[in-house]
Design a protein around this motif. Structure first.
Motif, mmCIF file in Angstrom:
data_model
loop_
_atom_site.group_PDB
_atom_site.id
_atom_site.type_symbol
_atom_site.label_atom_id
_atom_site.label_comp_id
_atom_site.label_asym_id
_atom_site.label_seq_id
_atom_site.Cartn_x
_atom_site.Cartn_y
_atom_site.Cartn_z
ATOM 1 N N LYS A 107 0.732 -1.348 -0.014
ATOM 2 C CA LYS A 107 -0.164 -0.234 0.026
ATOM 3 C C LYS A 107 0.788 1.273 -0.103
ATOM 4 C CE LYS A 107 -4.090 -1.886 2.489
ATOM 5 N NZ LYS A 107 -4.887 -1.748 3.550
ATOM 6 N N VAL A 108 2.075 1.054 -0.253
ATOM 7 C CA VAL A 108 2.843 2.200 -0.278
ATOM 8 C C VAL A 108 2.740 2.892 -1.802
ATOM 9 C CG1 VAL A 108 5.387 3.311 -0.374
ATOM 10 C CG2 VAL A 108 4.596 1.358 1.150
ATOM 11 N N ARG A 109 2.423 4.365 -1.753
ATOM 12 C CA ARG A 109 2.662 5.070 -2.999
ATOM 13 C C ARG A 109 3.637 5.947 -3.223
ATOM 14 N NH1 ARG A 109 -3.271 7.910 -2.676
ATOM 15 N NH2 ARG A 109 -2.559 8.134 -0.450
ATOM 16 N N VAL A 110 4.335 6.004 -4.376
ATOM 17 C CA VAL A 110 5.429 6.650 -4.881
ATOM 18 C C VAL A 110 4.864 7.489 -6.144
ATOM 19 C CG1 VAL A 110 7.821 6.752 -5.569
ATOM 20 C CG2 VAL A 110 6.984 5.468 -3.702
ATOM 21 N N LEU A 111 4.802 8.751 -6.188
ATOM 22 C CA LEU A 111 4.333 9.239 -7.366
ATOM 23 C C LEU A 111 5.322 9.243 -8.557
ATOM 24 C CD1 LEU A 111 2.173 11.346 -8.552
ATOM 25 C CD2 LEU A 111 3.745 13.222 -8.020
ATOM 26 N N TRP A 112 6.577 9.554 -8.281
ATOM 27 C CA TRP A 112 7.688 9.513 -9.511
ATOM 28 C C TRP A 112 8.720 8.757 -8.788
ATOM 29 C CZ3 TRP A 112 4.215 10.126 -12.782
ATOM 30 C CH2 TRP A 112 3.463 11.467 -12.863
ATOM 31 N N PRO A 113 9.042 7.554 -9.224
ATOM 32 C CA PRO A 113 10.026 6.525 -8.748
ATOM 33 C C PRO A 113 11.301 7.365 -9.111
ATOM 34 C CG PRO A 113 8.776 5.048 -9.849
ATOM 35 C CD PRO A 113 8.182 6.683 -10.233
ATOM 36 N N TRP A 114 11.617 7.876 -10.251
ATOM 37 C CA TRP A 114 13.054 8.485 -10.813
ATOM 38 C C TRP A 114 13.294 9.766 -9.900
ATOM 39 C CZ3 TRP A 114 8.443 7.517 -13.629
ATOM 40 C CH2 TRP A 114 7.455 8.552 -13.756
ATOM 41 N N LYS A 115 12.347 10.127 -9.313
ATOM 42 C CA LYS A 115 12.580 11.353 -8.195
ATOM 43 C C LYS A 115 12.609 10.958 -6.892
ATOM 44 C CE LYS A 115 10.675 15.016 -10.882
ATOM 45 N NZ LYS A 115 10.279 16.550 -10.726
ATOM 46 N N LEU A 116 13.111 9.500 -6.546
ATOM 47 C CA LEU A 116 13.414 8.992 -5.063
ATOM 48 C C LEU A 116 14.584 8.178 -4.918
ATOM 49 C CD1 LEU A 116 12.057 8.042 -2.656
ATOM 50 C CD2 LEU A 116 11.131 6.215 -3.683
ATOM 51 N N SER A 117 15.247 8.571 -3.781
ATOM 52 C CA SER A 117 16.619 7.935 -3.559
ATOM 53 C C SER A 117 16.720 7.328 -2.051
ATOM 54 C CB SER A 117 17.538 8.912 -3.826
ATOM 55 O OG SER A 117 19.003 8.296 -3.377
ATOM 56 N N ILE A 118 16.764 6.345 -1.872
ATOM 57 C CA ILE A 118 16.720 5.666 -0.586
ATOM 58 C C ILE A 118 18.163 4.747 -0.156
ATOM 59 C CG2 ILE A 118 15.509 3.824 1.068
ATOM 60 C CD1 ILE A 118 13.246 4.316 -0.677
ATOM 61 N N GLY A 119 18.664 5.125 0.823
ATOM 62 C CA GLY A 119 20.037 4.534 1.479
ATOM 63 C C GLY A 119 19.691 3.093 1.802
ATOM 64 N N ASP A 120 20.575 2.396 2.402
ATOM 65 C CA ASP A 120 20.548 1.065 2.961
ATOM 66 C C ASP A 120 19.691 0.988 4.118
ATOM 67 O OD1 ASP A 120 22.598 0.493 0.789
ATOM 68 O OD2 ASP A 120 24.124 1.000 2.106
ATOM 69 N N HIS A 121 19.239 -0.356 4.167
ATOM 70 C CA HIS A 121 18.395 -0.840 5.571
ATOM 71 C C HIS A 121 17.577 -0.026 5.885
ATOM 72 C CE1 HIS A 121 21.542 -4.012 5.150
ATOM 73 N NE2 HIS A 121 22.431 -3.282 5.257
ATOM 74 N N THR A 122 16.715 0.723 4.940
ATOM 75 C CA THR A 122 15.689 1.578 5.412
ATOM 76 C C THR A 122 14.231 0.839 5.099
ATOM 77 O OG1 THR A 122 16.886 3.858 5.049
ATOM 78 C CG2 THR A 122 14.426 3.729 4.457
#
Length: 179
Positions: free
Chosen positions: A62-77
């Protein structure tokens, strides 16, 4: 008085063409958000659409992300069930971050002073070790500092310094670094 018919997307770049946007919406709404989609596949789908994601990231259903190409996530989050990343602008989430259930990271809004209600967007940064608790909202232009906590139901509309807790009533106090 608002002149909503005067609103345009002038100056706003979605970052990808209409076909990619449509394909992402189809994937997000049929597979990515579904309870039966494995967490590893969610990460792979985001990467396929241009997100930069580290190792050991857990993204619940149920997680929503509008634009994946504008997302950065580090390790173990961890990104909890029902969280919403409304990233009209870039969202950078560090390592060892928890974004809890139904939290919202919202990079976009409208200029309430402008009759045409134009966008007033800005990026969001959530630094390493931070926690955005259940139903907390982080608004455009905010940095949540290292090991800071946006408490349950908090609305964070200005930078939250490292090792600071903001509660739902807007109070802020220091917190100890996690051991």
């Amino acid at each position: 008085m608002r002149d909503l018919p005067a609103f345009t997307l002038a100056g706003y770049d979605k970052g990808r063409g209409l076909l990619t946007q449509a394909l992402w919406f189809a994937v997000m709404n049929t597979l990515f958000m579904a309870w039966f989609c494995p967490a590893r596949l969610r990460v792979a789908l985001l990467r396929a659409f241009g997100a930069r994601i580290g190792e050991g990231v857990l993204i619940r259903h149920k997680v929503r992300v509008l634009w994946p190409w504008k997302l950065s996530i580090g390790d173990h989050t961890w990104i909890g069930e029902g969280a919403w990343v409304l990233n009209l602008e870039p969202v950078t989430i560090g390592s060892h971050v928890c974004v809890s259930q139904e939290a919202m990271l919202c990079t976009g809004s409208h200029d309430h002073r402008a009759a045409d209600f134009r966008y007033r967007n800005a990026p969001i940064v959530v630094e390493d070790g931070a926690w955005v608790a259940v139903r907390a909202t982080v608004l455009a232009g905010v940095t949540v500092g290292r090991c800071a906590v946006a408490g349950a139901g908090a609305i964070v509309h200005r930078n939250l310094p490292a090792l600071t807790l903001q509660t739902m009533d807007g109070q802020r106090r220091p917190v100890e670094e996690p051991k």
